[in-house]
Scaffold this motif. Structure first.
Motif, PDB file in Angstrom:
ATOM      1  N   MET A   1       0.831  -1.188   0.000  1.00  0.00           N
ATOM      2  CA  MET A   1       0.000   0.000   0.000  1.00  0.00           C
ATOM      3  C   MET A   1       0.873   1.247   0.000  1.00  0.00           C
ATOM      4  N   SER A   4      -0.270   8.094   0.892  1.00  0.00           N
ATOM      5  CA  SER A   4      -0.842   9.271   0.257  1.00  0.00           C
ATOM      6  C   SER A   4      -0.366  10.501   1.019  1.00  0.00           C
ATOM      7  N   ARG A 112     -10.446   8.549   8.563  1.00  0.00           N
ATOM      8  CA  ARG A 112      -9.739   7.297   8.845  1.00  0.00           C
ATOM      9  C   ARG A 112      -9.629   7.101  10.355  1.00  0.00           C
ATOM     10  N   THR A 207      -1.978   7.227   6.845  1.00  0.00           N
ATOM     11  CA  THR A 207      -1.731   7.747   5.500  1.00  0.00           C
ATOM     12  C   THR A 207      -1.694   6.694   4.397  1.00  0.00           C
ATOM     13  N   LYS A 209      -2.777   4.045   1.634  1.00  0.00           N
ATOM     14  CA  LYS A 209      -3.959   4.003   0.783  1.00  0.00           C
ATOM     15  C   LYS A 209      -4.695   2.672   0.946  1.00  0.00           C
ATOM     16  N   ASP A 210      -6.015   2.761   0.799  1.00  0.00           N
ATOM     17  CA  ASP A 210      -6.846   1.568   0.585  1.00  0.00           C
ATOM     18  C   ASP A 210      -6.642   0.500   1.650  1.00  0.00           C
TER      19      ASP A 210
END
Length: 280
Positions: A1, A4, A112, A207, A209-210
């Motif tokens: 991952m 970001s 998040r 931070t 992603k996904d």
């Protein structure tokens, strides 16, 4: 991952606690502005929100317009089931429900959540004899909570999964070992998370992603490590510290791990048979 640009305004619950105090000092260096919440006043932070996790109105105000939540609040030792129920189970539910409501208010993505789970969610798992060739314990190992406290962390992981599947709220559940400035006994050397590595891990969890709902172990890169950190590393976590620098001192004081000591037989240490009790 891949990482970001990530969130920047973070609600830190449990800000007056031991781990919360460490993260108040360290997370700003990773670029975060912190909004603080605790049931007690936070030293040096007159603007901190003083509220119980079951104060839903205060929680909804606290999550308004934040980019992420680092949820450290709750009882961190063993207690009665009723106290664990109110603080760690109902309180964590209200935290997630407030995040869900905030996403609904925005009409967009939810903040998040990084949830402070614990190794005590797998506390009855026998410690691996890595020195004898046992594999590191994977995240997929069966949960075997050692206390009502550990049970509440198992619930929190399931609650996070539910909120991802049903509402699209992304969460990283971090099974934290022991986050202190230095380990205090030989067992802790295997599960120690240095404060600096703790901040690195929480930053990665906020931070990456996904993540959907991802469960990872939280420790430093310890020579005597018991569990598999590959999931945390996949988030971008790069631990820098190792408890081995304390080995000579701790071994001289306590001696090596022993099968004659019940606290050395399982992942949960003394929580399995003689847990420390929450004093409040």
């Amino acid at each position: 991952m891949a990482a970001s640009s990530g969130p920047r305004t973070i609600l830190l619950t449990g800000a007056a606690g031991g781990l919360g105090t460490l993260m108040r000092e360290l997370l700003p260096s990773h670029g975060y502005e912190l909004r603080l919440l605790d049931v007690r006043p936070v030293d040096g932070a007159p603007d901190a929100i003083v509220a119980d996790l079951n104060d839903t109105e205060a929680l909804r105000a606290a999550v308004r317009d934040v980019d992420g939540v680092l949820h450290l609040a709750g009882i961190s030792l063993e207690s009665t089931f009723d106290k664990i129920l109110e603080s760690n189970i109902r309180g964590t539910y209200h935290l997630f429900d407030s995040v869900r409501a905030e996403a609904e208010r925005r009409g967009g993505p939810a903040p998040r959540v990084v949830f402070a789970s614990s190794n005590h969610a797998i506390g009855f798992t026998p410690r691996p004899r890595v020195e004898d060739g046992d594999p590191l314990v994977p995240v997929s190992t069966l949960r075997r909570p050692d206390t009502y406290y550990g049970l509440s962390k198992s619930f929190g992981e399931d609650l996070a999964q539910f909120h991802w599947d049903k509402f699209g709220i992304e969460t990283v559940s971090v099974r934290i070992g022991s986050c202190f400035k230095e380990p205090t006994d030989v067992r802790m050397m295997s599960v120690w998370l240095s404060p600096a590595d703790g901040a690195r891990l929480f930053h990665a969890a906020l931070t990456a992603k996904d993540v959907g709902h991802t469960v990872v172990y939280g420790s430093s890169a310890n020579t005597r490590l018991w569990w598999d950190l590959s999931g945390a590393r996949a988030l971008g976590y790069d631990p820098q510290d190792d408890s081995e620098v304390y080995a000579d001192k701790l071994l001289a004081e306590f001696g090596p791990l022993s099968d004659d000591n019940p606290a050395h037989l399982h992942m949960g240490g003394r929580f399995v048979d003689d847990p420390p009790i929450w004093p409040y």
